[in-house]
Design a protein around this motif. Structure first.
Motif, PDB file in Angstrom:
ATOM      1  N   UNK A   9       0.953  -1.099  -0.044  1.00 19.01           N
ATOM      2  CA  UNK A   9       0.066   0.101  -0.065  1.00 19.01           C
ATOM      3  C   UNK A   9       0.840   1.228  -0.016  1.00 19.01           C
ATOM      4  N   UNK A  10       0.539   2.332  -0.897  1.00 15.49           N
ATOM      5  CA  UNK A  10       1.348   3.678  -0.767  1.00 15.49           C
ATOM      6  C   UNK A  10       0.595   4.439   0.076  1.00 15.49           C
ATOM      7  N   UNK A  11       1.273   5.696   0.280  1.00 15.05           N
ATOM      8  CA  UNK A  11       0.612   6.566   1.370  1.00 15.05           C
ATOM      9  C   UNK A  11      -0.702   7.031   1.093  1.00 15.05           C
ATOM     10  N   UNK A  12      -1.028   7.029  -0.281  1.00 14.34           N
ATOM     11  CA  UNK A  12      -2.446   7.595  -0.735  1.00 14.34           C
ATOM     12  C   UNK A  12      -3.561   6.485  -0.745  1.00 14.34           C
ATOM     13  N   UNK A  13      -3.226   5.310  -0.173  1.00 13.78           N
ATOM     14  CA  UNK A  13      -4.136   4.253  -0.100  1.00 13.78           C
ATOM     15  C   UNK A  13      -4.205   3.454  -1.227  1.00 13.78           C
ATOM     16  N   UNK A  14      -3.424   3.599  -2.278  1.00 13.59           N
ATOM     17  CA  UNK A  14      -3.522   2.825  -3.451  1.00 13.59           C
ATOM     18  C   UNK A  14      -2.666   1.785  -3.482  1.00 13.59           C
ATOM     19  N   UNK A  15      -2.648   0.729  -4.271  1.00 16.51           N
ATOM     20  CA  UNK A  15      -1.749  -0.506  -4.316  1.00 16.51           C
ATOM     21  C   UNK A  15      -0.817  -0.491  -5.432  1.00 16.51           C
ATOM     22  N   UNK A  16       0.402  -0.804  -4.965  1.00 16.48           N
ATOM     23  CA  UNK A  16       1.615  -0.747  -5.954  1.00 16.48           C
ATOM     24  C   UNK A  16       1.926  -2.310  -5.944  1.00 16.48           C
ATOM     25  N   UNK A  17       1.609  -2.695  -7.170  1.00 19.64           N
ATOM     26  CA  UNK A  17       1.857  -4.395  -7.456  1.00 19.64           C
ATOM     27  C   UNK A  17       3.129  -4.128  -8.284  1.00 19.64           C
ATOM     28  N   UNK A  18       3.968  -5.291  -8.209  1.00 15.35           N
ATOM     29  CA  UNK A  18       5.305  -5.574  -8.775  1.00 15.35           C
ATOM     30  C   UNK A  18       5.374  -6.912  -9.566  1.00 15.35           C
ATOM     31  N   UNK A  26      -2.517   1.447  -8.396  1.00 20.46           N
ATOM     32  CA  UNK A  26      -3.876   1.759  -8.483  1.00 20.46           C
ATOM     33  C   UNK A  26      -4.685   1.109  -7.658  1.00 20.46           C
ATOM     34  N   UNK A  27      -6.217   1.141  -7.872  1.00 19.55           N
ATOM     35  CA  UNK A  27      -6.990   0.584  -6.737  1.00 19.55           C
ATOM     36  C   UNK A  27      -7.828  -0.698  -6.978  1.00 19.55           C
ATOM     37  N   UNK A  28      -7.522  -1.193  -8.218  1.00 20.61           N
ATOM     38  CA  UNK A  28      -8.291  -2.499  -8.588  1.00 20.61           C
ATOM     39  C   UNK A  28      -7.600  -3.085  -9.777  1.00 20.61           C
ATOM     40  N   UNK A  29      -6.007  -3.158  -9.502  1.00 22.50           N
ATOM     41  CA  UNK A  29      -5.230  -3.652 -10.741  1.00 22.50           C
ATOM     42  C   UNK A  29      -5.216  -5.199 -10.600  1.00 22.50           C
ATOM     43  N   UNK A  30      -5.108  -6.143 -11.622  1.00 18.70           N
ATOM     44  CA  UNK A  30      -5.151  -7.345 -11.845  1.00 18.70           C
ATOM     45  C   UNK A  30      -3.609  -7.611 -11.199  1.00 18.70           C
TER      46      UNK A  30
END
Length: 218
Positions: free
Chosen positions: A142-151, A200-204
């Motif tokens: 989770x990033x500070x803005x509440x979004x998800x960072x996928x790698x 993003x917030x709903x990334x596969x």
């Protein structure tokens, strides 16, 4: 081809043909800046209809995001990207297209049947070297803005001297429902790999975007 001229190399691979243009280097240079933003202006306006293909190779481990090729059809003026704030960035780049320019004072030129210049011996060529199309998922935070960072990553060494196509990194990634995510490319020289990230917030958890590499031929 039914008429014209064709060159093949020792392995019988077509290297030049009077019906098809080669990928040629239209401009090149280097950048030096900070992670808060790098903007590069082409030495001359590139007049292709589609954006030129911009390839980059950083000198150190770096992050590329919010990538943009500036200009419009027939008048492309440069490119820009953002990295990590506080992180220095430098490297080399070249812009290429399936188009040649009449630059040589003497030598050899080749046109197609419609009079379009396909080859000029004063315009250096470029060559695609590899493409990554299959990715291994590394996880998410989770990033500070509440979004998800996928790698994601894939086995593909950075030691070859290849340049990465920036145009693909400029594309957003579709979300699972209605939103999109921003794409990041992270060069890790210490791990000898590229890590792709999407925020993003709903990334596969599956990534299908390819990463393409090329080299200028000198």
């Amino acid at each position: 081809m039914s008429y014209g001229m064709r060159f093949t190399n020792g392995a019988d691979v077509v290297t030049l043909d009077s019906e098809f243009s080669r990928l040629t280097t239209l401009d090149k240079g280097a950048w030096n800046g900070t992670g808060s933003g790098v903007s590069v202006t082409f030495s001359t306006t590139i007049t292709t209809n589609e954006p030129p293909l911009v390839f980059v190779r950083p000198d150190q481990s770096n992050t590329f995001c919010f990538c943009v090729v500036h200009g419009s059809s027939g008048a492309w003026t440069g490119f820009s990207f953002v990295g990590l704030v506080g992180q220095a960035t430098s490297g080399k780049w070249f812009a290429a297209a399936f188009k040649s320019e009449p630059t040589a004072k003497f030598g050899f030129r080749l046109w197609d049947a419609g009079g379009i210049l396909l080859f000029d011996n004063g315009t250096p060529c470029a060559q695609f070297t590899r493409t990554i199309t299959s990715w291994s998922y590394l996880g998410a935070v989770q990033d500070p803005q509440g979004q998800t960072r996928l790698s994601w990553t894939a086995p593909s060494s950075l030691a070859s001297g290849d340049y990465m196509l920036l145009n693909n990194i400029a594309m957003d990634v579709a979300g699972l429902t209605s939103r999109q995510g921003n794409m990041y490319a992270v060069w890790q020289y210490n791990n000898d790999r590229v890590v792709m990230q999407v925020v993003g917030v709903d990334i596969s958890t599956s990534l299908y975007n390819p990463v393409v590499f090329a080299k200028p031929i000198t």
